[in-house]
Design a protein around this motif. Structure first.
Motif, PDB file in Angstrom:
ATOM      1  N   UNK A   6       0.817  -1.205   0.000  1.00 53.92           N
ATOM      2  CA  UNK A   6       0.000   0.000   0.000  1.00 53.92           C
ATOM      3  C   UNK A   6       0.850   1.252   0.000  1.00 53.92           C
ATOM      4  N   UNK A   7       1.861   1.262  -0.851  1.00 55.18           N
ATOM      5  CA  UNK A   7       2.878   2.312  -0.826  1.00 55.18           C
ATOM      6  C   UNK A   7       2.585   3.501  -1.742  1.00 55.18           C
ATOM      7  N   UNK A   8       1.368   3.655  -2.204  1.00 50.58           N
ATOM      8  CA  UNK A   8       1.059   4.749  -3.128  1.00 50.58           C
ATOM      9  C   UNK A   8       1.440   6.114  -2.544  1.00 50.58           C
ATOM     10  N   UNK A   9       1.182   6.320  -1.278  1.00 49.84           N
ATOM     11  CA  UNK A   9       1.517   7.597  -0.624  1.00 49.84           C
ATOM     12  C   UNK A   9       2.882   7.587   0.059  1.00 49.84           C
ATOM     13  N   UNK A  10       3.686   6.567  -0.210  1.00 51.28           N
ATOM     14  CA  UNK A  10       5.009   6.479   0.401  1.00 51.28           C
ATOM     15  C   UNK A  10       5.009   5.957   1.828  1.00 51.28           C
ATOM     16  N   UNK A  11       3.895   5.382   2.268  1.00 54.46           N
ATOM     17  CA  UNK A  11       3.795   4.884   3.651  1.00 54.46           C
ATOM     18  C   UNK A  11       3.792   3.366   3.725  1.00 54.46           C
ATOM     19  N   UNK A  12       4.257   2.709   2.686  1.00 52.61           N
ATOM     20  CA  UNK A  12       4.233   1.252   2.642  1.00 52.61           C
ATOM     21  C   UNK A  12       4.899   0.581   3.823  1.00 52.61           C
ATOM     22  N   UNK A  13       6.065   1.063   4.234  1.00 50.42           N
ATOM     23  CA  UNK A  13       6.753   0.439   5.372  1.00 50.42           C
ATOM     24  C   UNK A  13       5.973   0.599   6.666  1.00 50.42           C
ATOM     25  N   UNK A  14       5.347   1.737   6.853  1.00 50.02           N
ATOM     26  CA  UNK A  14       4.529   1.959   8.048  1.00 50.02           C
ATOM     27  C   UNK A  14       3.311   1.046   8.015  1.00 50.02           C
ATOM     28  N   UNK A  15       2.620   1.019   6.886  1.00 49.02           N
ATOM     29  CA  UNK A  15       1.409   0.206   6.763  1.00 49.02           C
ATOM     30  C   UNK A  15       1.727  -1.271   6.903  1.00 49.02           C
ATOM     31  N   UNK A  16       2.870  -1.692   6.374  1.00 47.06           N
ATOM     32  CA  UNK A  16       3.276  -3.095   6.470  1.00 47.06           C
ATOM     33  C   UNK A  16       3.481  -3.515   7.921  1.00 47.06           C
ATOM     34  N   UNK A  17       4.033  -2.629   8.756  1.00 43.13           N
ATOM     35  CA  UNK A  17       4.261  -2.980  10.158  1.00 43.13           C
ATOM     36  C   UNK A  17       2.990  -2.858  11.000  1.00 43.13           C
ATOM     37  N   UNK A  18       2.039  -2.050  10.562  1.00 45.56           N
ATOM     38  CA  UNK A  18       0.782  -1.902  11.303  1.00 45.56           C
ATOM     39  C   UNK A  18      -0.165  -3.085  11.089  1.00 45.56           C
ATOM     40  N   UNK A  19      -0.075  -3.730   9.950  1.00 42.17           N
ATOM     41  CA  UNK A  19      -1.022  -4.787   9.608  1.00 42.17           C
ATOM     42  C   UNK A  19      -1.046  -5.943  10.609  1.00 42.17           C
ATOM     43  N   UNK A  20       0.083  -6.522  11.016  1.00 44.39           N
ATOM     44  CA  UNK A  20      -0.002  -7.621  11.985  1.00 44.39           C
ATOM     45  C   UNK A  20      -0.681  -7.228  13.296  1.00 44.39           C
ATOM     46  N   UNK A  21      -0.438  -6.027  13.775  1.00 41.19           N
ATOM     47  CA  UNK A  21      -1.086  -5.577  15.013  1.00 41.19           C
ATOM     48  C   UNK A  21      -2.592  -5.407  14.812  1.00 41.19           C
TER      49      UNK A  21
END
Length: 142
Positions: free
Chosen positions: A68-83
């Protein structure tokens, strides 16, 4: 149909358990397939909660096809998903986020259905428990 299968296979549900719960826990691995992190909460939250409450922790998987890196937040979104998935009852260990060139995020990106099918199949093949039937759930077939 499932009740007849359980009876035919000589399986008896434990006292107080319904047949659906018993068969799911014994023979199904459920794969929630989403396109982007946050889709689990926006579109699949009740489904994840329901499946998680009716099965053991190892049988529920969340597969996210992009960061979900369209806005450049892919790394943040990737780490939020498991939680987020854990808050819905899924095991964080069973959450997978793919980061493949075929699945870039953006309004002008088109994912080939064959590539999606291959990625999902590869994940199911390597993640499902031996002998378990795989159940795939998603909200967007386009």
């Amino acid at each position: 149909d499932k009740m007849r299968r359980a009876q035919r296979d000589n399986e008896k549900a434990p006292e107080g358990a319904n047949c659906r719960t018993y068969l799911r826990a014994k023979s199904e691995d459920t794969f929630i397939v989403i396109a982007h992190p946050d889709d689990e909460a926006m579109f699949m939250g009740p489904t994840i909660r329901s499946v998680a409450s009716a099965s053991d922790a190892g049988s529920l998987h969340v597969l996210c096809l992009s960061t979900g890196d369209f806005d450049g937040l892919g790394n943040v979104r990737r780490t939020e998903l498991p939680a987020a998935a854990a808050a819905l009852g899924a095991s964080p260990a069973n959450v997978t986020v793919l980061d493949l060139p075929a699945f870039r995020d953006g309004p002008d990106e088109a994912w080939r259905p064959e590539a999606v099918g291959d990625a999902v199949w590869d994940h199911v093949r390597t993640s499902a428990r031996p002998g378990a039937r795989a159940v795939l759930l998603t909200f967007d077939g386009a």
